[in-house]
Motif scaffolding. Structure first.
Motif, PDB file in Angstrom:
ATOM      1  N   UNK A 134     -20.887  -2.963  -8.585  1.00  0.00           N
ATOM      2  CA  UNK A 134     -20.625  -2.233  -7.868  1.00  0.00           C
ATOM      3  C   UNK A 134     -19.314  -1.803  -7.565  1.00  0.00           C
ATOM      4  N   UNK A 135     -18.745  -2.313  -7.945  1.00  0.00           N
ATOM      5  CA  UNK A 135     -17.544  -1.805  -8.394  1.00  0.00           C
ATOM      6  C   UNK A 135     -17.031  -1.868  -9.620  1.00  0.00           C
ATOM      7  N   UNK A 136     -16.226  -0.779 -10.327  1.00  0.00           N
ATOM      8  CA  UNK A 136     -16.530  -1.249 -12.018  1.00  0.00           C
ATOM      9  C   UNK A 136     -14.998  -0.160 -12.203  1.00  0.00           C
ATOM     10  N   UNK A 137     -14.211  -0.636 -13.309  1.00  0.00           N
ATOM     11  CA  UNK A 137     -13.284   0.664 -13.697  1.00  0.00           C
ATOM     12  C   UNK A 137     -13.154  -0.092 -15.895  1.00  0.00           C
ATOM     13  N   UNK A 138     -13.594   0.493 -16.317  1.00  0.00           N
ATOM     14  CA  UNK A 138     -13.697   0.970 -17.611  1.00  0.00           C
ATOM     15  C   UNK A 138     -12.213   0.989 -18.018  1.00  0.00           C
ATOM     16  N   UNK A 139     -11.732   0.691 -19.424  1.00  0.00           N
ATOM     17  CA  UNK A 139     -10.310   1.029 -20.112  1.00  0.00           C
ATOM     18  C   UNK A 139      -9.316   1.563 -19.019  1.00  0.00           C
ATOM     19  N   UNK A 140      -9.296   1.356 -17.544  1.00  0.00           N
ATOM     20  CA  UNK A 140      -7.808   1.419 -16.984  1.00  0.00           C
ATOM     21  C   UNK A 140      -6.836   0.104 -16.876  1.00  0.00           C
ATOM     22  N   UNK A 141      -5.958   1.159 -16.059  1.00  0.00           N
ATOM     23  CA  UNK A 141      -4.530   0.238 -16.296  1.00  0.00           C
ATOM     24  C   UNK A 141      -3.695   0.564 -15.521  1.00  0.00           C
ATOM     25  N   UNK A 142      -3.440  -0.711 -14.753  1.00  0.00           N
ATOM     26  CA  UNK A 142      -2.594  -0.646 -13.561  1.00  0.00           C
ATOM     27  C   UNK A 142      -3.595  -0.671 -11.981  1.00  0.00           C
ATOM     28  N   UNK A 143      -4.330  -0.715 -12.180  1.00  0.00           N
ATOM     29  CA  UNK A 143      -4.911  -1.028 -10.876  1.00  0.00           C
ATOM     30  C   UNK A 143      -5.795  -2.561  -9.872  1.00  0.00           C
ATOM     31  N   UNK A 144      -6.482  -1.952  -8.517  1.00  0.00           N
ATOM     32  CA  UNK A 144      -6.201  -2.643  -7.674  1.00  0.00           C
ATOM     33  C   UNK A 144      -7.122  -2.455  -6.779  1.00  0.00           C
ATOM     34  N   UNK A 145      -7.772  -4.251  -6.036  1.00  0.00           N
ATOM     35  CA  UNK A 145      -8.544  -4.193  -4.756  1.00  0.00           C
ATOM     36  C   UNK A 145      -8.061  -4.905  -4.076  1.00  0.00           C
ATOM     37  N   UNK A 146      -7.671  -4.274  -3.056  1.00  0.00           N
ATOM     38  CA  UNK A 146      -6.493  -4.819  -1.706  1.00  0.00           C
ATOM     39  C   UNK A 146      -6.841  -5.051  -1.242  1.00  0.00           C
ATOM     40  N   UNK A 147      -6.615  -5.644   0.576  1.00  0.00           N
ATOM     41  CA  UNK A 147      -6.799  -5.625   1.782  1.00  0.00           C
ATOM     42  C   UNK A 147      -7.618  -6.734   1.832  1.00  0.00           C
ATOM     43  N   UNK A 148      -7.598  -6.950   3.719  1.00  0.00           N
ATOM     44  CA  UNK A 148      -7.772  -7.886   4.547  1.00  0.00           C
ATOM     45  C   UNK A 148      -9.807  -7.763   5.161  1.00  0.00           C
ATOM     46  N   UNK A 149     -10.415  -6.700   4.618  1.00  0.00           N
ATOM     47  CA  UNK A 149     -11.744  -5.735   4.355  1.00  0.00           C
ATOM     48  C   UNK A 149     -12.592  -6.962   3.781  1.00  0.00           C
ATOM     49  N   UNK A 150     -13.948  -5.844   3.690  1.00  0.00           N
ATOM     50  CA  UNK A 150     -15.581  -7.299   3.396  1.00  0.00           C
ATOM     51  C   UNK A 150     -16.272  -6.232   1.718  1.00  0.00           C
ATOM     52  N   UNK A 151     -16.109  -6.545   1.362  1.00  0.00           N
ATOM     53  CA  UNK A 151     -17.435  -5.904  -0.098  1.00  0.00           C
ATOM     54  C   UNK A 151     -18.080  -6.396   0.653  1.00  0.00           C
ATOM     55  N   UNK A 152     -19.291  -6.419   0.903  1.00  0.00           N
ATOM     56  CA  UNK A 152     -21.066  -6.634   0.815  1.00  0.00           C
ATOM     57  C   UNK A 152     -21.952  -6.019   0.428  1.00  0.00           C
ATOM     58  N   UNK A 153     -22.614  -6.692  -0.682  1.00  0.00           N
ATOM     59  CA  UNK A 153     -23.352  -6.208  -1.604  1.00  0.00           C
ATOM     60  C   UNK A 153     -24.756  -6.183  -1.079  1.00  0.00           C
ATOM     61  N   UNK A 154     -24.613  -6.565  -0.058  1.00  0.00           N
ATOM     62  CA  UNK A 154     -26.137  -6.123   0.543  1.00  0.00           C
ATOM     63  C   UNK A 154     -27.369  -7.228  -0.229  1.00  0.00           C
ATOM     64  N   UNK A 155     -26.681  -8.205  -1.769  1.00  0.00           N
ATOM     65  CA  UNK A 155     -28.182  -8.491  -1.945  1.00  0.00           C
ATOM     66  C   UNK A 155     -28.281  -9.976  -1.272  1.00  0.00           C
TER      67      UNK A 155
END
Length: 482
Positions: A153-174
């Motif tokens: 759902x969130x993907x990074x391939x061969x990346x440098x200096x990356x982030x997922x931040x904050x006080x929010x919500x990631x909802x996969x709805x599974x």
């Protein structure tokens, strides 16, 4: 004359006995001192690892997804807007891609170099539950075997200096009506007669392809194969941060750094009770800190991996220098686990200042492998652990872990150097220690120091364990001796 000879003999015996006793005592003190020093050196090593891991830094530029066409609180696909913001941010040297307050629907989100994907408080990403929305297929992994499948759902391939931040919500709805039903378990919505991951052309076929040396690029799955994607996956990335977000309702494993280095998971809350919903699974990864997190999961809270069977031996990459600090674990199969996908081996795991407590937590510290997996697990150090309740065991080390049928092979695993210090347990379940090794490969060097365990049925159940030591350890109110 006879009395004199007797006295002389007794004097020699007594002298020899005293000398032997003193030597024995000195040897015991020396062994204890060496073990104590070894523990201190390991914790010093942990501090040096921490100092080597730096937080990623980003330019002071903000790219609000709304400015790129995103719309909140409506049935609108925001994937294009989010993708455009991420690409422009990275192209311009990096910065923050901002998800403001509101609910935003999206398909797969792919990160780029030097991008901090930031969710404001009260921001929520609602991920599609339509598998077709996770095309094109990407290089990913399922239970320790690499292949081409739906994008995480969130993907990074061969990346440098990356982030997922904050006080929010990631909802996969599974849920039972979509991803979870693929697990082939009725409690997760599977209906007898409908397809699932256990069908012959799905999970078993993937494992067989790996055993037969089929290249990853030719292991093509996706639609019709019912293998669920991971939620957040960093594949071959460096300098990664995921911080403060809340993640709920994952299709499969939640946070999965694979073949990545210098990863920080800080202050994340995971609440996802689906099948195989491991909280965080570092795999083939080095220098990983997991701290200040809360785990409430349908599987292991933290599970350290290094590939499955032939695929793990093909990659031949350890997971090492994994640090877990100040975390809280509730429901889960294990609090901190190594395995079972462990063929590449794991070295140097440090767990400190954590709390575990749930009637639905099976095992606090868990090591699981078998003779199909093989691999070396070494140097697992735990201190300052507070456990309220576990079902089965405080520590379980199992070289005969059995899942998915016969797991007998020719790759005999090794487990060495497990150290628990300053641990308190109110309700220890069935066993303080449940450990089973091979006769030809016994589990080596388990130490409990300053450990207090109450309300446990059996002190331990062990088979083929060498050098099990108890230092100032009380179980059910009684001092335990070696």
């Amino acid at each position: 004359m006879k009395l004199f000879k007797t006295y002389t003999i007794l004097k020699k015996i007594t002298s020899r006995t005293i000398i032997s006793f003193v030597c024995f005592l000195a040897m015991g003190v020396s062994v204890f001192s060496q073990e104590n020093n070894s523990s201190k050196e390991q914790w010093k090593k942990m501090q040096s690892i921490i100092k080597s891991i730096k937080y990623p830094k980003f330019p002071n530029k903000t790219y609000n997804i709304v400015d790129y066409g995103a719309q909140s609180n409506t049935a609108y696909d925001n994937t294009a807007a989010i993708t455009k913001a991420i690409k422009e941010c990275s192209k311009n040297g990096g910065g923050t891609v901002l998800v403001p307050k509101g609910k935003f629907e999206s398909h797969a989100i792919h990160l780029e170099d030097n991008v901090n994907f930031h969710l404001d408080k009260d921001a929520e990403i609602l991920f599609s539950t339509n598998p077709k929305d996770y095309y094109p297929l990407v290089h990913t992994s399922f239970e320790g075997t690499e292949y081409m499948n739906y994008s995480p759902l969130i993907y990074a391939n061969n990346k440098t200096n990356i982030a997922v931040t904050g006080e929010g919500t990631l909802n996969g709805q599974a849920g039972n009506e979509n991803w979870w039903a693929w697990s082939n378990k009725e409690e997760y919505g599977w209906i007898k007669g409908t397809p699932s991951q256990v069908d012959p052309l799905n999970r078993l076929r993937l494992v067989e392809m790996a055993e037969n040396g089929i290249p990853v690029s030719e292991r093509i799955f996706g639609e019709g194969h019912y293998l669920r994607p991971n939620f957040v996956e960093f594949f071959e990335c460096k300098n990664v941060l995921i911080q403060n977000v809340t993640i709920i309702n994952a299709p499969f494993w939640v946070i999965h750094p694979i073949k990545s280095e210098n990863v920080i998971v800080d202050g994340v809350t995971i609440n996802s009770h689906g099948p195989n919903n491991d909280g965080c699974d570092p795999e083939y990864s080095k220098n990983v800190i997991i701290k200040n997190c809360t785990f409430n999961t349908g599987d292991d809270c933290i599970a350290i991996k290094s590939g499955r069977d032939a695929d793990g031996r093909r990659v031949a990459m350890k997971s090492e220098n994994i640090i877990v600090q100040n975390c809280t674990m509730y429901d889960g199969h294990g609090g901190v686990t190594i395995g079972s996908e462990i063929s590449g081996g794991v070295s140097n795991v440090y767990v400190e200042n954590c709390k575990m407590n749930s009637p639905n937590l099976d095992i606090a510290i868990r090591l699981k492998t078998n003779s199909k997996r093989g691999g070396l697990i070494e140097n697992f150090y735990v201190r300052n652990l507070e456990i309220g309740q576990v079902k089965e065991a405080v520590l379980k080390a199992d070289m005969f872990y059995n899942v998915h049928g016969n797991q007998d092979g020719t790759f005999i695993p090794r487990i060495e150097n497990i150290y628990l210090e300053n641990v308190t347990v109110k309700n220890g379940g069935k066993y303080s220690i449940l450990a089973k090794g091979y006769k030809e490969s016994p589990i080596k060097n388990i130490t409990f120091k300053n450990v207090t365990i109450e309300n446990v049925k059996e002190t331990y159940s062990i088979e083929n364990v060498n050098n099990l030591k108890f230092v100032n350890t009380f179980i059910n109110g009684k001092l335990v001796k070696d």
